[in-house]
Write a protein that holds these residues in place. Structure first.
Motif, PDB file in Angstrom:
ATOM      1  N   ALA A 114     -79.338 -50.973   2.143  1.00 39.93           N
ATOM      2  CA  ALA A 114     -78.552 -50.176   1.199  1.00 39.93           C
ATOM      3  C   ALA A 114     -78.120 -50.981  -0.026  1.00 39.93           C
ATOM      4  CB  ALA A 114     -77.331 -49.591   1.898  1.00 39.93           C
ATOM      5  N   ASN A 115     -77.791 -52.250   0.146  1.00 39.30           N
ATOM      6  CA  ASN A 115     -77.322 -53.060  -0.974  1.00 39.30           C
ATOM      7  C   ASN A 115     -78.431 -53.465  -1.945  1.00 39.30           C
ATOM      8  OD1 ASN A 115     -78.552 -54.882   0.763  1.00 39.30           O
ATOM      9  ND2 ASN A 115     -77.064 -56.497   0.381  1.00 39.30           N
ATOM     10  N   ASP A 116     -79.683 -53.146  -1.634  1.00 41.29           N
ATOM     11  CA  ASP A 116     -80.810 -53.521  -2.495  1.00 41.29           C
ATOM     12  C   ASP A 116     -81.675 -52.315  -2.857  1.00 41.29           C
ATOM     13  OD1 ASP A 116     -82.068 -55.396  -4.041  1.00 41.29           O
ATOM     14  OD2 ASP A 116     -83.211 -56.288  -2.411  1.00 41.29           O
TER      15      ASP A 116
END
Length: 181
Positions: free
Chosen positions: A160-162
């Motif tokens: 999710a963070n990328d």
């Protein structure tokens, strides 16, 4: 320098030395072009074949996440790739491209990365919220394109963070084959 050469010639001619006639033989053919013509032709043929394929709706998607692992490689590669154990060395963003351009850009990017010995990349395809239909177009086609490229070993949706399900990590064939377990 030119004076030194002419002085030397005059001294040699004074000792009975005769200059030779300078007949130089030209090569019988032109030097070869250093461009790797056959490789370029092969790459163009592959691109043309890939663009002509009609099975564009095939998807390797399982739920929202995309996954692909080439036969003969360990499933551990997918876990390591998803975890971020491979340094991402380059990125391609497909936002706003039509399908044919996205396909051409994807294969050109992967082939160039393989040529440069890049082992892990990220491709941003988007989540398809602006697609004309309900299904995300590029997302569903990207995994098929990548799985057909000989340099691709593994593909997995990013955390999710990328980019989450709007991007994928791609592992290229510079890794060593492992036995499937």
């Amino acid at each position: 320098m030119a004076g030194d050469h002419s002085d030397r010639m005059h001294r040699l001619l004074g000792h009975g030395v005769k200059p030779l006639k300078q007949d130089r033989v030209r090569p019988y053919r032109k030097p070869l072009d250093p461009t790797p013509a056959q490789r370029l032709l092969d790459e163009q043929r592959v691109m043309d074949e890939l663009l002509e394929e009609s099975d564009e709706s095939a998807s390797y998607e399982s739920g929202d996440e995309l996954k692909f692992l080439r036969s003969g490689y360990s499933s551990r590669l997918l876990k390591k790739l998803r975890r971020g154990d491979y340094a991402i060395q380059d990125e391609l963003d497909l936002h706003g491209l039509i399908v044919s351009d996205a396909k051409r850009e994807t294969h050109a990017f992967i082939n160039q990365c393989a040529l440069e010995k890049v082992s892990a990349v990220r491709i941003v395809h988007g989540k398809g919220r602006n697609s004309a239909g309900r299904m995300p177009v590029l997302k569903n086609m990207l995994i098929g394109w990548l799985s057909k490229n000989q340099h691709v070993v593994a593909v997995v949706s990013t955390p999710a963070n990328d980019g989450g399900t709007g991007a994928v990590y791609v592992l290229l064939g510079t890794t060593r084959r492992a036995t499937a377990r």
